[in-house]
Design an enzyme around this catalytic site. Structure first.
Site, PDB file in Angstrom:
ATOM      1  N   GLU A  43       1.021  -1.105  -0.018  1.00 20.08           N
ATOM      2  CA  GLU A  43       0.036   0.103   0.203  1.00 20.08           C
ATOM      3  C   GLU A  43       0.708   1.246   0.158  1.00 20.08           C
ATOM      4  O   GLU A  43       1.471   1.586   1.069  1.00 20.08           O
ATOM      5  CB  GLU A  43      -0.892  -0.173   1.263  1.00 20.08           C
ATOM      6  CG  GLU A  43      -1.681   1.369   1.547  1.00 20.08           C
ATOM      7  CD  GLU A  43      -2.366   1.148   2.840  1.00 20.08           C
ATOM      8  OE1 GLU A  43      -2.728   2.359   3.461  1.00 20.08           O
ATOM      9  OE2 GLU A  43      -2.755   0.186   3.294  1.00 20.08           O
ATOM     10  N   THR A  72      -3.825   5.960   2.213  1.00 23.40           N
ATOM     11  CA  THR A  72      -4.002   7.359   2.597  1.00 23.40           C
ATOM     12  C   THR A  72      -4.811   8.314   1.555  1.00 23.40           C
ATOM     13  O   THR A  72      -4.409   9.548   1.446  1.00 23.40           O
ATOM     14  CB  THR A  72      -2.815   8.235   3.121  1.00 23.40           C
ATOM     15  OG1 THR A  72      -2.038   7.180   3.910  1.00 23.40           O
ATOM     16  CG2 THR A  72      -3.253   9.365   4.054  1.00 23.40           C
ATOM     17  N   LYS A 132     -10.923  -1.302   6.922  1.00 22.56           N
ATOM     18  CA  LYS A 132      -9.641  -1.189   7.758  1.00 22.56           C
ATOM     19  C   LYS A 132      -9.901  -0.895   9.045  1.00 22.56           C
ATOM     20  O   LYS A 132     -10.562   0.307   9.361  1.00 22.56           O
ATOM     21  CB  LYS A 132      -8.792  -0.228   6.976  1.00 22.56           C
ATOM     22  CG  LYS A 132      -7.451   0.345   7.712  1.00 22.56           C
ATOM     23  CD  LYS A 132      -6.890   1.552   6.809  1.00 22.56           C
ATOM     24  CE  LYS A 132      -5.447   2.244   7.700  1.00 22.56           C
ATOM     25  NZ  LYS A 132      -4.915   3.170   6.855  1.00 22.56           N
TER      26      LYS A 132
END
Length: 213
Positions: A43, A72, A132
């Protein structure tokens, strides 16, 4: 990749490497080093300067079978840019309804960041697949995950935030699909000093400690 396929892949790789790099070359070289160390899902976060350029380069250079996503991601504009650059999935620290809609339209996995039962319920109601759980390490850890899975037994969880490699087996045993690791795979000193061999070694060691090598 469908949401169902993505959840299956998460359960197979078990560890997602969260890479926050200082530059495009640093991101590319660190990701390649981690892949050599055995990491199969990366990621690359939007806090990385030039993240889209790095993602385009990595999409061409990463070995086949290594999953590359964007992290993000704060809004749909960033998400759309990441998908155009080659991201295979999107992750955010929050529940982004605009990102859920984008992911639905594009047919790609989106993993929203949630923590509380109310946020989990909201995410599921909006059609989120995997979520998440962030920042779980500082908010109860494995015990919190177990408590959450009581009322949400079918919740598909990527547990992230302050987790050490030795804790990974406990999270997986408790019911997480996969766990996000960051600095243990990508030590800050190695990133800043361009020591890619050290990142490869750190990744291999962390995955072995996590029991997923």
């Amino acid at each position: 990749m469908s949401v169902q396929d993505f959840s299956r892949v998460l359960a197979q790789v078990r560890v997602v490497g969260v890479l926050r790099a200082p530059s495009v070359p640093g991101a590319v070289e660190a990701a390649l080093a981690a892949a050599r160390g055995g990491l199969r899902a990366i990621e690359l976060t939007f806090t990385t300067p030039g993240v889209l350029e790095a993602m385009r380069e990595l999409r061409e250079q990463l070995p086949e079978g290594v999953l590359l996503g964007a992290g993000t991601v704060m809004n749909a504009q960033q998400g759309r840019s990441a998908l155009e650059a080659g991201a295979g999935f999107l992750v955010s620290p929050h529940l982004g309804e605009d990102l859920l809609e984008l992911a639905r339209e594009a047919g790609v996995p989106y993993v929203p960041g949630v923590l509380t039962p109310t946020e989990v319920t909201r995410a599921k109601g909006l059609g989120a697949g995997a979520i998440k759980l962030f920042p779980v390490g500082s908010c109860g850890g494995v015990g919190y995950l177990k408590d959450l899975l009581g009322p949400f037994p079918n919740l598909q969880v990527l547990a992230t935030g302050g987790i050490r490699p030795a804790e990974v087996p406990a999270y997986l045993q408790a019911g997480a699909l996969a766990v996000g690791l960051g600095s243990n795979l990508f030590p800050r000193g190695a990133l800043e000093g361009g020591d890619w061999a050290a990142i490869e070694v750190a990744t291999r060691r962390a995955l072995e400690e996590a029991g997923v090598a």
